[in-house]
Design a protein around this motif. Structure first.
Motif, PDB file in Angstrom:
ATOM      1  N   GLY A  13       0.805  -1.213   0.000  1.00  8.94           N
ATOM      2  CA  GLY A  13       0.000   0.000   0.000  1.00  8.94           C
ATOM      3  C   GLY A  13       0.836   1.260   0.000  1.00  8.94           C
ATOM      4  O   GLY A  13       1.772   1.396   0.791  1.00  8.94           O
ATOM      5  N   GLY A  14       0.488   2.197  -0.895  1.00  3.31           N
ATOM      6  CA  GLY A  14       1.287   3.401  -1.086  1.00  3.31           C
ATOM      7  C   GLY A  14       0.663   4.682  -0.582  1.00  3.31           C
ATOM      8  O   GLY A  14       1.092   5.775  -0.967  1.00  3.31           O
ATOM      9  N   GLY A  15      -0.347   4.582   0.288  1.00  5.27           N
ATOM     10  CA  GLY A  15      -0.928   5.783   0.873  1.00  5.27           C
ATOM     11  C   GLY A  15      -0.003   6.403   1.908  1.00  5.27           C
ATOM     12  O   GLY A  15       1.158   5.989   2.052  1.00  5.27           O
ATOM     13  N   PRO A  16      -0.486   7.392   2.661  1.00  6.90           N
ATOM     14  CA  PRO A  16       0.380   8.089   3.624  1.00  6.90           C
ATOM     15  C   PRO A  16       1.050   7.190   4.652  1.00  6.90           C
ATOM     16  O   PRO A  16       2.204   7.414   5.021  1.00  6.90           O
ATOM     17  N   ALA A  17       0.357   6.147   5.136  1.00  6.50           N
ATOM     18  CA  ALA A  17       0.952   5.261   6.135  1.00  6.50           C
ATOM     19  C   ALA A  17       2.093   4.455   5.524  1.00  6.50           C
ATOM     20  O   ALA A  17       3.192   4.375   6.093  1.00  6.50           O
ATOM     21  N   GLY A  18       1.843   3.849   4.366  1.00 10.72           N
ATOM     22  CA  GLY A  18       2.868   3.052   3.714  1.00 10.72           C
ATOM     23  C   GLY A  18       4.049   3.878   3.253  1.00 10.72           C
ATOM     24  O   GLY A  18       5.209   3.467   3.393  1.00 10.72           O
ATOM     25  N   ALA A  19       3.763   5.064   2.703  1.00 13.54           N
ATOM     26  CA  ALA A  19       4.838   5.943   2.239  1.00 13.54           C
ATOM     27  C   ALA A  19       5.696   6.409   3.410  1.00 13.54           C
ATOM     28  O   ALA A  19       6.927   6.479   3.314  1.00 13.54           O
ATOM     29  N   THR A  20       5.046   6.727   4.541  1.00 14.65           N
ATOM     30  CA  THR A  20       5.792   7.174   5.724  1.00 14.65           C
ATOM     31  C   THR A  20       6.696   6.072   6.251  1.00 14.65           C
ATOM     32  O   THR A  20       7.904   6.272   6.449  1.00 14.65           O
ATOM     33  N   ALA A  21       6.127   4.900   6.501  1.00 10.75           N
ATOM     34  CA  ALA A  21       6.906   3.811   7.074  1.00 10.75           C
ATOM     35  C   ALA A  21       8.068   3.426   6.163  1.00 10.75           C
ATOM     36  O   ALA A  21       9.203   3.264   6.621  1.00 10.75           O
ATOM     37  N   SER A  22       7.795   3.305   4.875  1.00 14.46           N
ATOM     38  CA  SER A  22       8.846   2.870   3.946  1.00 14.46           C
ATOM     39  C   SER A  22       9.970   3.895   3.858  1.00 14.46           C
ATOM     40  O   SER A  22      11.156   3.537   3.843  1.00 14.46           O
ATOM     41  N   THR A  23       9.619   5.181   3.831  1.00 12.94           N
ATOM     42  CA  THR A  23      10.634   6.232   3.734  1.00 12.94           C
ATOM     43  C   THR A  23      11.548   6.232   4.950  1.00 12.94           C
ATOM     44  O   THR A  23      12.776   6.278   4.825  1.00 12.94           O
ATOM     45  N   LEU A  24      10.955   6.178   6.140  1.00 13.18           N
ATOM     46  CA  LEU A  24      11.762   6.258   7.355  1.00 13.18           C
ATOM     47  C   LEU A  24      12.678   5.044   7.510  1.00 13.18           C
ATOM     48  O   LEU A  24      13.793   5.162   8.035  1.00 13.18           O
ATOM     49  N   ILE A  25      12.246   3.898   7.050  1.00 15.37           N
ATOM     50  CA  ILE A  25      13.106   2.701   7.126  1.00 15.37           C
ATOM     51  C   ILE A  25      14.206   2.780   6.073  1.00 15.37           C
ATOM     52  O   ILE A  25      15.376   2.497   6.362  1.00 15.37           O
ATOM     53  N   ALA A  26      13.851   3.213   4.860  1.00 18.50           N
ATOM     54  CA  ALA A  26      14.862   3.337   3.802  1.00 18.50           C
ATOM     55  C   ALA A  26      15.908   4.387   4.142  1.00 18.50           C
ATOM     56  O   ALA A  26      17.074   4.262   3.742  1.00 18.50           O
ATOM     57  N   GLN A  27      15.519   5.420   4.875  1.00 19.12           N
ATOM     58  CA  GLN A  27      16.482   6.445   5.292  1.00 19.12           C
ATOM     59  C   GLN A  27      17.621   5.845   6.128  1.00 19.12           C
ATOM     60  O   GLN A  27      18.706   6.410   6.201  1.00 19.12           O
ATOM     61  N   GLN A  28      17.363   4.699   6.758  1.00 14.04           N
ATOM     62  CA  GLN A  28      18.381   4.029   7.582  1.00 14.04           C
ATOM     63  C   GLN A  28      19.143   2.958   6.789  1.00 14.04           C
ATOM     64  O   GLN A  28      19.779   2.077   7.375  1.00 14.04           O
ATOM     65  N   ASP A  29      19.031   3.051   5.456  1.00 10.87           N
ATOM     66  CA  ASP A  29      19.781   2.187   4.541  1.00 10.87           C
ATOM     67  C   ASP A  29      19.336   0.729   4.556  1.00 10.87           C
ATOM     68  O   ASP A  29      20.115  -0.171   4.216  1.00 10.87           O
ATOM     69  N   TYR A  30      18.087   0.487   4.908  1.00 10.19           N
ATOM     70  CA  TYR A  30      17.537  -0.853   4.754  1.00 10.19           C
ATOM     71  C   TYR A  30      16.866  -0.981   3.394  1.00 10.19           C
ATOM     72  O   TYR A  30      16.443   0.017   2.799  1.00 10.19           O
ATOM     73  N   ARG A  31      16.775  -2.216   2.907  1.00  6.12           N
ATOM     74  CA  ARG A  31      16.196  -2.475   1.591  1.00  6.12           C
ATOM     75  C   ARG A  31      14.678  -2.600   1.716  1.00  6.12           C
ATOM     76  O   ARG A  31      14.184  -3.528   2.367  1.00  6.12           O
ATOM     77  N   VAL A  32      13.979  -1.666   1.110  1.00 15.50           N
ATOM     78  CA  VAL A  32      12.526  -1.579   1.248  1.00 15.50           C
ATOM     79  C   VAL A  32      11.889  -1.545  -0.134  1.00 15.50           C
ATOM     80  O   VAL A  32      12.300  -0.765  -0.998  1.00 15.50           O
ATOM     81  N   GLU A  33      10.864  -2.376  -0.321  1.00 17.20           N
ATOM     82  CA  GLU A  33      10.116  -2.363  -1.576  1.00 17.20           C
ATOM     83  C   GLU A  33       8.638  -2.223  -1.251  1.00 17.20           C
ATOM     84  O   GLU A  33       8.129  -2.878  -0.329  1.00 17.20           O
ATOM     85  N   LEU A  34       7.980  -1.351  -1.993  1.00 16.34           N
ATOM     86  CA  LEU A  34       6.567  -1.050  -1.754  1.00 16.34           C
ATOM     87  C   LEU A  34       5.745  -1.477  -2.966  1.00 16.34           C
ATOM     88  O   LEU A  34       6.128  -1.206  -4.111  1.00 16.34           O
ATOM     89  N   PHE A  35       4.600  -2.108  -2.706  1.00 17.32           N
ATOM     90  CA  PHE A  35       3.707  -2.565  -3.764  1.00 17.32           C
ATOM     91  C   PHE A  35       2.348  -1.890  -3.604  1.00 17.32           C
ATOM     92  O   PHE A  35       1.701  -2.010  -2.563  1.00 17.32           O
ATOM     93  N   GLU A  36       1.934  -1.172  -4.643  1.00 17.22           N
ATOM     94  CA  GLU A  36       0.656  -0.454  -4.658  1.00 17.22           C
ATOM     95  C   GLU A  36      -0.156  -0.978  -5.849  1.00 17.22           C
ATOM     96  O   GLU A  36       0.304  -0.967  -6.980  1.00 17.22           O
ATOM     97  N   ARG A  37      -1.371  -1.452  -5.565  1.00 19.85           N
ATOM     98  CA  ARG A  37      -2.158  -2.096  -6.627  1.00 19.85           C
ATOM     99  C   ARG A  37      -2.661  -1.110  -7.675  1.00 19.85           C
ATOM    100  O   ARG A  37      -2.876  -1.479  -8.819  1.00 19.85           O
ATOM    101  N   GLU A  38      -2.867   0.147  -7.281  1.00 17.18           N
ATOM    102  CA  GLU A  38      -3.338   1.148  -8.244  1.00 17.18           C
ATOM    103  C   GLU A  38      -2.145   1.911  -8.821  1.00 17.18           C
ATOM    104  O   GLU A  38      -1.010   1.755  -8.386  1.00 17.18           O
ATOM    105  N   ARG A  39      -2.456   2.737  -9.817  1.00 14.93           N
ATOM    106  CA  ARG A  39      -1.453   3.662 -10.339  1.00 14.93           C
ATOM    107  C   ARG A  39      -1.847   5.073  -9.915  1.00 14.93           C
ATOM    108  O   ARG A  39      -2.970   5.506 -10.119  1.00 14.93           O
TER     109      ARG A  39
END
Length: 406
Positions: A13-39
């Motif tokens: 999910g790429g809404g505000p919750a998913g975008a927030t969590a993924s960004t903050l984890i990636a900022q710490q140099d972890y490998r993060v992949e996000l899947f959003e069903r819509e465009r």
């Protein structure tokens, strides 16, 4: 890092919750992949931010983008009583003289794209048009997801942690039967958009206005946005709004007759969208996490939109979960107790907002309360701006209860 896994973290999910969590984890140099069903861009309701989103936006590196955007600036909220009496604005800056007290009225289709693009800039691999078919488990531990792209190609992606930010249709909340409906807040909403509706000037142009129905059975939101648009919706008990009515459209305009201040404000305006409806309202999950998986945003809980807390709660849950996951990855612990350690604090804050919502529906008067307890004005404003995670705010509800028995 993830050892034999493909990734450290998968986000659904790429809404505000998913975008927030993924960004903050990636900022710490972890490998993060996000899947959003819509465009993206895609339409989504929920256009009003409250001030406490500032601090999460700052961590995400989003503040400058918001400041340079064309989103309407929001400085306050106002309330209109069933009799049509308009309260003085609750100016956020009066309580907290800091730039965080100015926020924005957003168009979610634009804001969500900005958030997702920002995630990519911080190292998240973003996949749009990709559906997650299943969350993979080994025993009780989530170990990845099975996905399918728009061409029908399927594959498995392994990860140490799966974050479910897929909204109220969450796969995990359904898999484990975690959803708990909120019978006290069994509401629904009808809304549309107007061009050219009245808006106040200057500092008050972007104020959110909450207007009670004359019969006290619900309320209208009035949210001025850019491009001369205003989002206007009515919220009331599900049965009142949807049972025994002819159509959503006719119901919406019947309720506008029940709120003359709104009707006056749209008298010279043009309706520019069909009336939309939502019937999936307040609910929560029995738990926020398990071994290797976490629920954030609406997947964990959705609260009545009365005080525009939706985006804040989505981002805050994403932030708290991200911090717990980063710590867990660092120490090699992705158990429920580690990656869900934020749940109790978050639920306390969410319940403070929920309590304020319930008090409003029970006829709570901000004006009367502040006249009786003037020292609580700052605390009430804290609740309205989303500064929810402070135990001292609970005294507000102690004193609200005292008014009921006196």
């Amino acid at each position: 890092m993830a050892g034999n896994q493909d990734l450290d973290v998968v986000v659904i999910g790429g809404g505000p919750a998913g975008a927030t969590a993924s960004t903050l984890i990636a900022q710490q140099d972890y490998r993060v992949e996000l899947f959003e069903r819509e465009r993206f861009p895609r339409y989504h309701i929920g256009e009003s931010l409250i001030p406490e989103t500032y601090w999460v936006l700052k961590r995400l590196g989003m503040l400058d983008k918001m400041k340079s955007s064309h989103f309407v600036k929001k400085h306050s909220v106002q309330f209109v009583s069933p009799s049509g009496r308009i309260s003085a604005p609750f100016y956020f800056h009066d309580n907290k003289p800091h730039e965080c007290s100015q926020t924005w009225q957003i168009r979610r289709s634009e804001f969500d794209v900005m958030m997702l693009n920002n995630a990519e800039e911080h190292g998240v691999v973003v996949n749009e048009g990709v559906r997650v078919l299943d969350v993979l488990f080994e025993g009780d531990k989530a170990v990845g997801v099975q996905i399918v792209d728009e061409a029908g190609n399927q594959r498995e992606v392994r990860a140490d942690v799966v974050i479910d930010a897929s909204g109220q249709s969450s796969m995990l909340i359904n898999k484990f039967r975690l959803r708990v409906p909120d019978t006290q807040l069994n509401k629904g909403a009808l809304w549309t958009y107007y061009e050219g509706a009245d808006r106040d000037q200057g500092k008050d142009e972007g104020a959110t206005i909450v207007l009670s129905l004359q019969n006290r059975k619900g309320w209208f939101w009035y949210i001025p946005m850019h491009d001369d648009l205003v989002s206007i919706g009515v919220v009331a008990d599900f049965d009142y709004l949807f049972k025994g009515r002819d159509s959503n459209e006719s119901t919406y305009f019947e309720e506008m007759e029940n709120c003359p201040v709104v009707k006056e404000r749209v008298a010279g305006a043009k309706q520019v969208a069909p009336v939309k409806a939502t019937k999936d309202y307040t609910s929560s999950a029995k738990q926020a996490a398990g071994d290797g998986w976490v629920l954030v945003g609406d997947a964990f809980g959705f609260l009545d939109p009365l005080y525009s807390s939706g985006v804040l709660l989505a981002m805050k849950s994403g932030e708290l979960a991200a911090d717990a996951i980063v710590e867990g990855l660092r120490i090699g612990d992705t158990s429920r107790s580690q990656i869900g350690k934020w749940e109790a604090e978050y639920v306390e804050g969410m319940n403070r907002m929920r309590r304020l919502v319930c008090e409003y529906y029970d006829g709570f008067s901000f004006g009367e309360f502040i006249r009786r307890f003037p020292h609580h004005q700052g605390s009430v404003t804290d609740l309205l701006i989303g500064d929810l995670f402070k135990k001292e705010l609970d005294q507000v509800f102690v004193d609200i209860d005292s008014m009921k028995v006196s």
